[in-house]
Write a protein that holds these residues in place. Structure first.
Motif, PDB file in Angstrom:
ATOM      1  N   TYR A  49       5.224  -2.761   4.508  1.00 35.11           N
ATOM      2  CA  TYR A  49       6.237  -3.524   3.794  1.00 35.11           C
ATOM      3  C   TYR A  49       7.319  -4.101   4.705  1.00 35.11           C
ATOM      4  CZ  TYR A  49       4.709  -3.154  -1.019  1.00 35.11           C
ATOM      5  OH  TYR A  49       4.024  -3.326  -2.180  1.00 35.11           O
ATOM      6  N   PRO A  50       7.742  -3.403   5.778  1.00 30.50           N
ATOM      7  CA  PRO A  50       8.749  -3.997   6.654  1.00 30.50           C
ATOM      8  C   PRO A  50       8.302  -5.297   7.326  1.00 30.50           C
ATOM      9  CG  PRO A  50       8.644  -1.632   6.999  1.00 30.50           C
ATOM     10  CD  PRO A  50       7.480  -1.993   6.126  1.00 30.50           C
ATOM     11  N   TRP A  51       6.988  -5.555   7.373  1.00 29.57           N
ATOM     12  CA  TRP A  51       6.473  -6.754   8.017  1.00 29.57           C
ATOM     13  C   TRP A  51       6.410  -7.953   7.068  1.00 29.57           C
ATOM     14  CZ3 TRP A  51       5.878  -6.864  13.167  1.00 29.57           C
ATOM     15  CH2 TRP A  51       5.792  -5.652  13.836  1.00 29.57           C
ATOM     16  N   LYS A  82      16.988  -5.379  -0.097  1.00 32.92           N
ATOM     17  CA  LYS A  82      16.057  -6.403   0.363  1.00 32.92           C
ATOM     18  C   LYS A  82      14.926  -6.677  -0.631  1.00 32.92           C
ATOM     19  CE  LYS A  82      16.822  -5.923   5.342  1.00 32.92           C
ATOM     20  NZ  LYS A  82      16.180  -5.761   6.660  1.00 32.92           N
ATOM     21  N   GLN A 132       4.971   2.279   3.726  1.00 29.19           N
ATOM     22  CA  GLN A 132       5.970   2.483   4.772  1.00 29.19           C
ATOM     23  C   GLN A 132       5.601   1.731   6.043  1.00 29.19           C
ATOM     24  OE1 GLN A 132       6.514   6.718   5.254  1.00 29.19           O
ATOM     25  NE2 GLN A 132       7.051   7.012   3.103  1.00 29.19           N
ATOM     26  N   TRP A 133       4.317   1.621   6.308  1.00 26.62           N
ATOM     27  CA  TRP A 133       3.858   0.909   7.501  1.00 26.62           C
ATOM     28  C   TRP A 133       3.982  -0.609   7.370  1.00 26.62           C
ATOM     29  CZ3 TRP A 133      -1.429   3.799   8.494  1.00 26.62           C
ATOM     30  CH2 TRP A 133      -1.161   5.060   9.047  1.00 26.62           C
ATOM     31  N   LYS A 151      10.450   3.674   1.791  1.00 26.60           N
ATOM     32  CA  LYS A 151      11.617   3.814   2.662  1.00 26.60           C
ATOM     33  C   LYS A 151      12.108   2.435   3.093  1.00 26.60           C
ATOM     34  CE  LYS A 151      10.387   8.427   4.319  1.00 26.60           C
ATOM     35  NZ  LYS A 151      10.099   9.295   5.481  1.00 26.60           N
ATOM     36  N   PHE A 152      12.184   1.574   2.083  1.00 27.98           N
ATOM     37  CA  PHE A 152      12.515   0.164   2.279  1.00 27.98           C
ATOM     38  C   PHE A 152      13.888  -0.096   1.674  1.00 27.98           C
ATOM     39  CE2 PHE A 152      12.173  -4.407   1.482  1.00 27.98           C
ATOM     40  CZ  PHE A 152      11.560  -4.851   2.649  1.00 27.98           C
TER      41      PHE A 152
END
Length: 374
Positions: A149-151, A176, A146-147, A171-172
């Protein structure tokens, strides 16, 4: 196929026998053949696949650093080499990749890929790290995902089942995540399946051989396969061969002895040519309780061998087209597995369309990765 002429790095903890390592091995070879510079970056330069690294691939050994050191060493590598993209396909390497890019201010694209279904893998309590319940460990990396993967510049999954699982855990956004099947079918399979097997069970006029291939680890569940074989043998004269090595060998050997199958079951260990065995086997069985994809099913089908598989989350159902091209049985059900094996051995195997396998070829999958990088 479009030529990239890029520098592409693959970041792994080691090069042991495994589905992810096989994926990287095949992709590295294919991309290097198109004049791309490929770096294989390993935390530890060890593993049974080391001897198979193509000469065209540059090996970078980080020499087993700890987490903080790994970030530093990888960051220095990225700053010095400045590759166009770095692929990290294992959850415990993903935070290192993202942090190394961020802290060392490089432009390298970070592409993360989850290639196992972590939601289905159960780590025994005595093996779990104290921080596992927080989602901060390799076997339970929920919070880490969660920390970080968005990066990532892109996220890849080898099946739609893994993509759905990843989206929920991290929570991705599901839209995408790029689903790209593994590049399983290579010219090597067609060459190696023709080799002779030096084993008396595969000689003419011998009973049919049932084959299983994989590491001898808990989630491959060869215990169910052995129990199913015992039931099949009550009806049909046959033998079982399992290829692979791992921590569960002694327990599996004990089960074979307990069921009085020592003369009919052979745990042959690791081989770099399972395809010759697949070609000669009468049925191939995948007994796993979870898979990210299931390379061995595609390999067996490429060798023309009928398959039986557990309907585990998440690859086999997709590979077998919802059971159209092979028998799917419940996870852990030795009775149903035995019934399916008997069906195949008595001539009731499910035929598959050879064109279905095109989506798993090295050329097809390599082009999908090229499209992703572009």
């Amino acid at each position: 196929m479009t030529n990239l002429s890029k520098t592409i790095s693959f970041f792994l903890p080691n090069f042991n026998c495994g589905g992810v390592q096989r994926l990287v091995l095949n992709l590295s070879y294919s991309l290097s053949q198109q004049k791309n510079q490929i770096d294989l970056v390993l935390i530890r330069s060890v593993g049974s696949f080391m001897s198979q690294i193509p000469p065209s691939v540059n090996l970078v050994d980080l020499k087993k650093p700890r987490l903080r050191q790994a970030i530093q060493v990888l960051g220095q590598y990225l700053r010095e080499k400045n590759p166009d993209a770095l692929f990290s396909f294992m959850s415990y390497n993903d935070p290192i990749s993202v942090l190394a890019k961020s802290l060392y201010h490089v432009k390298t694209k970070i592409i993360l890929g989850l290639h196992s279904d972590l939601s289905q893998q159960k780590t025994p309590p005595f093996l779990q790290h104290p921080l596992a319940h927080l989602g901060l460990t390799p076997d339970q990396p929920k919070l880490l995902m969660q920390w970080f993967y968005p990066w990532a510049n892109a996220v890849v999954a080898p099946s739609y089942g893994v993509a759905n699982n990843l989206a929920q855990m991290a929570k991705f956004p599901l839209e995408k995540i790029r689903v790209i099947y593994n590049p399983v079918i290579t010219p090597e399979i067609f060459e190696k399946q023709q080799q002779m097997i030096q084993h008396p069970w595969f000689e003419i006029d011998q009973p049919p051989v049932i084959l299983g291939v994989g590491r001898l680890i808990p989630h491959k569940d060869f215990f169910t396969l052995i129990r199913a074989f015992a039931k099949v043998k009550e009806q049909i004269s046959c033998r079982l061969v399992i290829l692979g090595e791992g921590e569960m060998r002694r327990e599996l050997e004990k089960l074979v002895q307990a069921l009085n199958l020592t003369h009919d079951v052979d745990l042959l260990g690791f081989t770099d040519n399972p395809y010759a065995y697949m070609k000669q086997a009468k049925v191939f069985v995948l007994s796993s309780n979870c898979e990210g994809f299931g390379n061995v099913l595609v390999e067996a089908m490429t060798c023309g061998t009928p398959v039986v598989s557990t309907d585990c989350h998440s690859g086999p159902r997709e590979i077998l087209n919802h059971g159209k091209y092979g028998h799917l049985v419940p996870v852990g059900d030795a009775g149903k597995m035995a019934q399916a094996i008997v069906e195949v051995l008595t001539g009731n195997s499910k035929k598959f369309d050879i064109n279905w396998l095109n989506q798993f070829t090295l050329d097809t999958v390599t082009q999908k990765y090229i499209d992703l990088l572009n």
